[in-house]
Scaffold this motif. Structure first.
Motif, PDB file in Angstrom:
ATOM      1  N   ILE A  12     -34.862  -6.519 -26.403  1.00 46.58           N
ATOM      2  CA  ILE A  12     -33.641  -7.308 -26.257  1.00 46.58           C
ATOM      3  C   ILE A  12     -33.269  -7.970 -27.583  1.00 46.58           C
ATOM      4  O   ILE A  12     -32.100  -7.956 -27.982  1.00 46.58           O
ATOM      5  N   GLU A  13     -34.253  -8.526 -28.273  1.00 44.83           N
ATOM      6  CA  GLU A  13     -33.980  -9.166 -29.562  1.00 44.83           C
ATOM      7  C   GLU A  13     -33.407  -8.184 -30.576  1.00 44.83           C
ATOM      8  O   GLU A  13     -32.517  -8.526 -31.346  1.00 44.83           O
ATOM      9  N   GLN A  14     -33.906  -6.957 -30.567  1.00 46.11           N
ATOM     10  CA  GLN A  14     -33.456  -5.962 -31.543  1.00 46.11           C
ATOM     11  C   GLN A  14     -32.117  -5.334 -31.176  1.00 46.11           C
ATOM     12  O   GLN A  14     -31.338  -5.003 -32.057  1.00 46.11           O
ATOM     13  N   THR A  15     -31.858  -5.143 -29.898  1.00 46.14           N
ATOM     14  CA  THR A  15     -30.700  -4.343 -29.496  1.00 46.14           C
ATOM     15  C   THR A  15     -29.537  -5.132 -28.927  1.00 46.14           C
ATOM     16  O   THR A  15     -28.418  -4.621 -28.904  1.00 46.14           O
ATOM     17  N   MET A  59     -32.246   3.266 -27.193  1.00 41.36           N
ATOM     18  CA  MET A  59     -30.956   2.724 -27.608  1.00 41.36           C
ATOM     19  C   MET A  59     -29.788   3.574 -27.104  1.00 41.36           C
ATOM     20  O   MET A  59     -28.843   3.025 -26.545  1.00 41.36           O
ATOM     21  N   PRO A  60     -29.822   4.889 -27.269  1.00 39.62           N
ATOM     22  CA  PRO A  60     -28.724   5.685 -26.704  1.00 39.62           C
ATOM     23  C   PRO A  60     -28.631   5.531 -25.182  1.00 39.62           C
ATOM     24  O   PRO A  60     -27.534   5.489 -24.622  1.00 39.62           O
ATOM     25  N   LEU A  62     -29.467   2.823 -23.423  1.00 40.94           N
ATOM     26  CA  LEU A  62     -28.846   1.520 -23.166  1.00 40.94           C
ATOM     27  C   LEU A  62     -27.358   1.539 -23.479  1.00 40.94           C
ATOM     28  O   LEU A  62     -26.556   0.942 -22.754  1.00 40.94           O
ATOM     29  N   LEU A  63     -26.967   2.211 -24.559  1.00 44.63           N
ATOM     30  CA  LEU A  63     -25.544   2.311 -24.896  1.00 44.63           C
ATOM     31  C   LEU A  63     -24.763   3.041 -23.802  1.00 44.63           C
ATOM     32  O   LEU A  63     -23.656   2.645 -23.445  1.00 44.63           O
ATOM     33  N   ARG A  64     -25.353   4.120 -23.273  1.00 49.52           N
ATOM     34  CA  ARG A  64     -24.692   4.854 -22.184  1.00 49.52           C
ATOM     35  C   ARG A  64     -24.527   3.979 -20.952  1.00 49.52           C
ATOM     36  O   ARG A  64     -23.455   3.930 -20.348  1.00 49.52           O
ATOM     37  N   VAL A  65     -25.586   3.282 -20.589  1.00 51.76           N
ATOM     38  CA  VAL A  65     -25.529   2.417 -19.409  1.00 51.76           C
ATOM     39  C   VAL A  65     -24.481   1.325 -19.608  1.00 51.76           C
ATOM     40  O   VAL A  65     -23.636   1.089 -18.737  1.00 51.76           O
ATOM     41  N   ALA A  66     -24.501   0.672 -20.767  1.00 49.91           N
ATOM     42  CA  ALA A  66     -23.531  -0.397 -21.041  1.00 49.91           C
ATOM     43  C   ALA A  66     -22.108   0.151 -21.055  1.00 49.91           C
ATOM     44  O   ALA A  66     -21.189  -0.463 -20.494  1.00 49.91           O
ATOM     45  N   ARG A  67     -21.911   1.300 -21.674  1.00 47.10           N
ATOM     46  CA  ARG A  67     -20.570   1.899 -21.717  1.00 47.10           C
ATOM     47  C   ARG A  67     -20.069   2.205 -20.310  1.00 47.10           C
ATOM     48  O   ARG A  67     -18.925   1.920 -19.973  1.00 47.10           O
ATOM     49  N   HIS A  68     -20.931   2.776 -19.483  1.00 47.38           N
ATOM     50  CA  HIS A  68     -20.508   3.098 -18.114  1.00 47.38           C
ATOM     51  C   HIS A  68     -20.181   1.835 -17.329  1.00 47.38           C
ATOM     52  O   HIS A  68     -19.227   1.819 -16.540  1.00 47.38           O
ATOM     53  N   ARG A  69     -20.952   0.768 -17.521  1.00 44.85           N
ATOM     54  CA  ARG A  69     -20.655  -0.492 -16.832  1.00 44.85           C
ATOM     55  C   ARG A  69     -19.322  -1.055 -17.333  1.00 44.85           C
ATOM     56  O   ARG A  69     -18.548  -1.610 -16.563  1.00 44.85           O
ATOM     57  N   GLU A 172     -32.777   6.123 -37.610  1.00 47.67           N
ATOM     58  CA  GLU A 172     -33.731   6.582 -36.607  1.00 47.67           C
ATOM     59  C   GLU A 172     -34.764   5.527 -36.262  1.00 47.67           C
ATOM     60  O   GLU A 172     -35.140   5.369 -35.118  1.00 47.67           O
ATOM     61  N   ASP A 173     -35.214   4.773 -37.246  1.00 49.37           N
ATOM     62  CA  ASP A 173     -36.200   3.719 -36.968  1.00 49.37           C
ATOM     63  C   ASP A 173     -35.583   2.622 -36.117  1.00 49.37           C
ATOM     64  O   ASP A 173     -36.269   1.987 -35.340  1.00 49.37           O
ATOM     65  N   TRP A 174     -34.280   2.414 -36.279  1.00 44.79           N
ATOM     66  CA  TRP A 174     -33.617   1.363 -35.507  1.00 44.79           C
ATOM     67  C   TRP A 174     -33.351   1.834 -34.097  1.00 44.79           C
ATOM     68  O   TRP A 174     -33.445   1.074 -33.156  1.00 44.79           O
TER      69      TRP A 174
END
Length: 176
Positions: A12-15, A59-60, A62-69, A172-174
């Protein structure tokens, strides 16, 4: 699989700055964007397995889930707006989007790289990505807005993601 709460806190802190920025860009509403991000982490926590996110990473996913929401929220807004317009017989005005200050947010270097990679895309691909990820339009809505076939939208997005994957390989590391 056992859940590691400390790992979730670190994730959570990173993303969260990145997810919040994407959700806020789509929704233009900070409180609603925070709710979407919270729900994205909740969905991850409820569905975490070794395969969550696949080979692409968390990360991808989480981005997909957030985008769909976000898309769900935007659709709900449009329904409410149509009902209000029908009831009032007039258009509901839209608020101007807030100005983004990437330097004031954690992760601004990632933002700069992503925006630079977006700017390097051919205009037709960049437009498709912006409509999909920053305005929250579905593929069908993009096709309708641009007046192009649905297959063309999907091709432009696929080509854009291939170029973005190459251009952002250094992240990639991120990208967990």
């Amino acid at each position: 699989m056992a859940r590691d709460e400390q790992a979730l806190v670190e994730l959570i802190e990173q993303t969260s700055p990145w997810l919040l920025s994407v959700a806020q860009a789509m929704l233009q509403e900070r409180d609603e964007a925070e709710e979407v991000v919270y729900h994205a982490y909740r969905i991850l926590w409820d569905n975490v397995t070794l395969e969550t996110g696949g080979s692409a990473g968390l990360m991808p996913y989480l981005l997909r889930v957030a985008r769909h929401r976000c898309i769900d929220r935007l659709r709900d807004r449009r329904r409410v707006q149509r009902k209000l317009e029908k009831a009032a017989g007039e258009s509901v005005s839209r608020a101007a989007p807030p100005e983004l200050d990437e330097a004031g947010n954690p992760g601004w270097r990632v933002h700069a790289q992503v925006h630079g990679a977006l700017e390097a895309l051919p205009p037709d691909q960049r437009t498709a990505v912006q409509l999909a990820y920053f305005e929250g339009l579905t593929h069908s809505e993009i096709a309708q807005r641009l007046g192009i076939p649905l297959g063309t939208v999907k091709t432009r997005l696929r080509l854009a993601f291939g170029r973005l994957r190459t251009a952002l390989a250094g992240l990639e590391d991120w990208v967990l």
